[in-house]
Design an enzyme around this catalytic site. Sequence first.
Site, mmCIF file in Angstrom:
data_model
loop_
_atom_site.group_PDB
_atom_site.id
_atom_site.type_symbol
_atom_site.label_atom_id
_atom_site.label_comp_id
_atom_site.label_asym_id
_atom_site.label_seq_id
_atom_site.Cartn_x
_atom_site.Cartn_y
_atom_site.Cartn_z
ATOM 1 C CB ALA A 30 8.418 1.620 -8.919
ATOM 2 C CD GLU B 110 1.599 0.139 -5.231
ATOM 3 O OE1 GLU B 110 2.161 -0.317 -6.232
ATOM 4 O OE2 GLU B 110 0.786 -0.522 -4.536
#
Length: 262
Positions: free
Chosen positions: A67, A136
């Site tokens: 992302a 993440e």
Amino acid sequence: MQVDERQCLVETKDKVLMITINRPPMNTLSRQTLLDIEKVLNEAENDNGIRAVLISGAGEKMFSAGADITEFGSMGDKEEGNKTLIRMHELFNRIENYPKPVIACINGKALGGGNELQMACHLVVAADSAELGLPEVRLGIIPGYGGTQRLPRLIGRRRALELMLSGDRISAEKALEYGLVNRVVPAEKVREEAFNLAARLASGAPLAIKGILDSVYRGSEQDLEAGLAVERENSLAVSGSEDAIEGVTAFFSKRPPEFKGK
């Protein structure tokens, strides 16, 4: 197919639709990138001239770093964040449930959302220099594009938890050992090998391929009896098709079949 070429490059060759994430050097997945991929898939679904899809990243070092963190500001708004995550889940589900084979060509690192993207694809060819990971947790967040659900299904819960809780990367060879990729080839040949696989599948019987994909993905999420019912449904749907007749006729005539997707 009109897309923003600063986000994606699109080309068709030998019935293979090639989508290249074009945001070097990291090939991050902006919202526009993902919308472009979705648009291309929507247009290609009913195009009989396209029989397989190949997704790769521009350059030689990065499939996708995931992302675009510059767009993370809106994630603080729970309502907007929820809408974004639902949209991404829908897109990755779309890829997983696509009626034509979708092959990921991991030409470099596949991290975060990039790794989640390749997990939604049906088959994966990786360069021997590739690395895969879901880092993440090191940013204080969790995989949000389906990683917490697809990774355990692909490699098992304990291996998946170790990778997600540590944020560690694994090599292409380890990914092959885990069953996260199908093939590992020399980096200089990865695009050629991935395209050859896509082209081979593109020459197959479209209705049968669609039936196999649906039977596996829809059926395997249910118990055996329900899965067998899905298999019967797809078997009956294709058994009387023109392609099935062509396949049998070609077999007895000792010639290559010419499938038309009918």
